[in-house]
Design a protein around this motif. Sequence first.
Motif, PDB file in Angstrom:
ATOM      1  N   ARG A   1       3.051 -22.215 -19.168  1.00 57.44           N
ATOM      2  CA  ARG A   1       1.600 -22.130 -18.399  1.00 57.44           C
ATOM      3  C   ARG A   1       0.550 -22.701 -19.335  1.00 57.44           C
ATOM      4  NH1 ARG A   1       1.207 -18.901 -14.223  1.00 57.44           N
ATOM      5  NH2 ARG A   1      -1.178 -18.684 -14.584  1.00 57.44           N
ATOM      6  N   ALA A   2       0.666 -22.591 -20.736  1.00 55.20           N
ATOM      7  CA  ALA A   2      -0.453 -23.247 -21.588  1.00 55.20           C
ATOM      8  C   ALA A   2      -0.198 -24.899 -21.367  1.00 55.20           C
ATOM      9  CB  ALA A   2      -0.231 -22.999 -22.687  1.00 55.20           C
ATOM     10  N   VAL A   3       1.318 -25.357 -21.494  1.00 52.69           N
ATOM     11  CA  VAL A   3       1.505 -26.725 -21.383  1.00 52.69           C
ATOM     12  C   VAL A   3       0.965 -27.251 -19.935  1.00 52.69           C
ATOM     13  CG1 VAL A   3       3.262 -28.404 -20.874  1.00 52.69           C
ATOM     14  CG2 VAL A   3       3.463 -26.605 -22.767  1.00 52.69           C
ATOM     15  N   LEU A   4       1.247 -26.540 -18.962  1.00 54.26           N
ATOM     16  CA  LEU A   4       0.652 -27.040 -17.597  1.00 54.26           C
ATOM     17  C   LEU A   4      -0.609 -26.828 -17.547  1.00 54.26           C
ATOM     18  CD1 LEU A   4       3.348 -24.867 -15.513  1.00 54.26           C
ATOM     19  CD2 LEU A   4       2.991 -27.267 -15.703  1.00 54.26           C
TER      20      LEU A   4
ATOM     21  N   GLY B   1      18.481 -28.403 -16.427  1.00 56.02           N
ATOM     22  CA  GLY B   1      18.912 -27.037 -16.385  1.00 56.02           C
ATOM     23  C   GLY B   1      17.666 -26.161 -15.661  1.00 56.02           C
ATOM     24  N   MET B   2      16.656 -26.727 -15.586  1.00 52.94           N
ATOM     25  CA  MET B   2      15.417 -25.982 -14.992  1.00 52.94           C
ATOM     26  C   MET B   2      15.547 -25.411 -13.944  1.00 52.94           C
ATOM     27  SD  MET B   2      11.260 -26.934 -14.940  1.00 52.94           S
ATOM     28  CE  MET B   2      11.283 -27.271 -16.841  1.00 52.94           C
ATOM     29  N   PRO B   3      15.168 -23.822 -13.603  1.00 50.39           N
ATOM     30  CA  PRO B   3      15.446 -23.315 -12.386  1.00 50.39           C
ATOM     31  C   PRO B   3      14.610 -23.796 -11.494  1.00 50.39           C
ATOM     32  CG  PRO B   3      15.127 -21.581 -14.208  1.00 50.39           C
ATOM     33  CD  PRO B   3      14.896 -23.045 -14.884  1.00 50.39           C
ATOM     34  N   GLU B   4      15.130 -23.962 -10.223  1.00 51.58           N
ATOM     35  CA  GLU B   4      14.556 -24.548  -8.945  1.00 51.58           C
ATOM     36  C   GLU B   4      13.211 -24.000  -8.699  1.00 51.58           C
ATOM     37  OE1 GLU B   4      15.235 -27.111  -6.965  1.00 51.58           O
ATOM     38  OE2 GLU B   4      16.816 -27.491  -8.399  1.00 51.58           O
ATOM     39  N   GLU B   5      13.043 -22.773  -8.886  1.00 50.85           N
ATOM     40  CA  GLU B   5      11.660 -21.920  -8.802  1.00 50.85           C
ATOM     41  C   GLU B   5      10.734 -22.591  -9.480  1.00 50.85           C
ATOM     42  OE1 GLU B   5       9.782 -17.386  -8.818  1.00 50.85           O
ATOM     43  OE2 GLU B   5      11.646 -17.762 -10.188  1.00 50.85           O
TER      44      GLU B   5
ATOM     45  N   TRP C   1       1.420 -24.035  -9.688  1.00 49.28           N
ATOM     46  CA  TRP C   1       1.798 -23.439 -11.007  1.00 49.28           C
ATOM     47  C   TRP C   1       0.709 -22.306 -11.369  1.00 49.28           C
ATOM     48  CZ3 TRP C   1      -1.456 -22.627 -15.316  1.00 49.28           C
ATOM     49  CH2 TRP C   1      -2.478 -23.438 -15.333  1.00 49.28           C
ATOM     50  N   GLN C   2      -0.588 -22.388 -11.119  1.00 51.52           N
ATOM     51  CA  GLN C   2      -1.497 -21.348 -11.508  1.00 51.52           C
ATOM     52  C   GLN C   2      -1.348 -19.985 -10.689  1.00 51.52           C
ATOM     53  OE1 GLN C   2      -1.870 -24.224  -9.907  1.00 51.52           O
ATOM     54  NE2 GLN C   2      -3.762 -25.538 -10.662  1.00 51.52           N
ATOM     55  N   THR C   3      -0.699 -20.075  -9.534  1.00 48.16           N
ATOM     56  CA  THR C   3      -0.346 -18.766  -9.057  1.00 48.16           C
ATOM     57  C   THR C   3       1.169 -18.380  -8.964  1.00 48.16           C
ATOM     58  OG1 THR C   3       0.049 -19.790  -6.808  1.00 48.16           O
ATOM     59  CG2 THR C   3      -2.142 -19.006  -7.369  1.00 48.16           C
ATOM     60  N   ALA C   4       1.955 -18.993  -9.959  1.00 48.62           N
ATOM     61  CA  ALA C   4       3.390 -18.803  -9.987  1.00 48.62           C
ATOM     62  C   ALA C   4       3.494 -17.882 -11.135  1.00 48.62           C
ATOM     63  CB  ALA C   4       4.168 -20.246 -10.481  1.00 48.62           C
ATOM     64  N   GLU C   5       4.635 -16.825 -11.133  1.00 45.82           N
ATOM     65  CA  GLU C   5       4.774 -15.992 -12.190  1.00 45.82           C
ATOM     66  C   GLU C   5       6.069 -16.453 -12.896  1.00 45.82           C
ATOM     67  OE1 GLU C   5       4.934 -12.080 -10.330  1.00 45.82           O
ATOM     68  OE2 GLU C   5       2.858 -12.086  -9.943  1.00 45.82           O
ATOM     69  N   CYS C   6       6.608 -17.605 -12.678  1.00 38.46           N
ATOM     70  CA  CYS C   6       8.044 -17.934 -13.197  1.00 38.46           C
ATOM     71  C   CYS C   6       8.137 -18.583 -14.767  1.00 38.46           C
ATOM     72  CB  CYS C   6       8.791 -18.685 -12.198  1.00 38.46           C
ATOM     73  SG  CYS C   6       7.740 -20.312 -11.662  1.00 38.46           S
TER      74      CYS C   6
END
Length: 213
Positions: free
Chosen positions: A127-130, A104-108, A116-121
């Motif tokens: 973000r820490a996991v990534l 169920g994770m959002p497509e965004e 991911w570094q520039t994504a705000e979602c």
Amino acid sequence: MPRLREVPRAEVTDPQILFFYDRLFAPDRDPAVDHGTATGSPGDWWTVFAQSPDVFRHAVRGFALYRGADLDPVLRELGQCRAGWARGSQFVFSQHCKQMRALGMPEEKIESIPHWQTAECYSPLERAVLAYTDCLVLDGGRVPDAVFGVLREHLPDKEILQLTYITCMYDMHATMSRALRLEFDDRPEPVVEVAAPEGYGDRDISSDLTGEG
């Protein structure tokens, strides 16, 4: 084709391998010949790993381990999917995009894994996991205290250990998939020399760049 031979059904004697041949393909199919799984992958990971029943069983136990972990499956999949992207495995990345969608994770968020570094979602923990995944896969385990500190703010030690182990396990699977050209990683090396125009010969290209010669 994979770089290692696929084991046909007629040669399999290990009960667990036969179980997965039946479950993932069908009892009347030889997956080494009649490829294709429900997720659209060829399925040759299974037929190549069948070369060694011990390795096969160890890998399958790893799948069971991560599915039974206390760690939030969304965080687990973020690590697995980003590990596939960072290691350049189209197979691991693609399969875990599907798994994130099933959760169920959002497509965004799924579409933003590569950047991911520039994504705000993402949340601060996501973000820490990534970031942690990139430290494990791209930096060989060199993790800044600031990254690890965010993990510790949100997760108990046991779940950080599970995240670390599962992410590194999928870095291994991504690496093996590329090396053996399994599944969606059965593709030509993309970085090759592009030939110079006919007649260019052995001319020194540096002379073209400097204007000399």
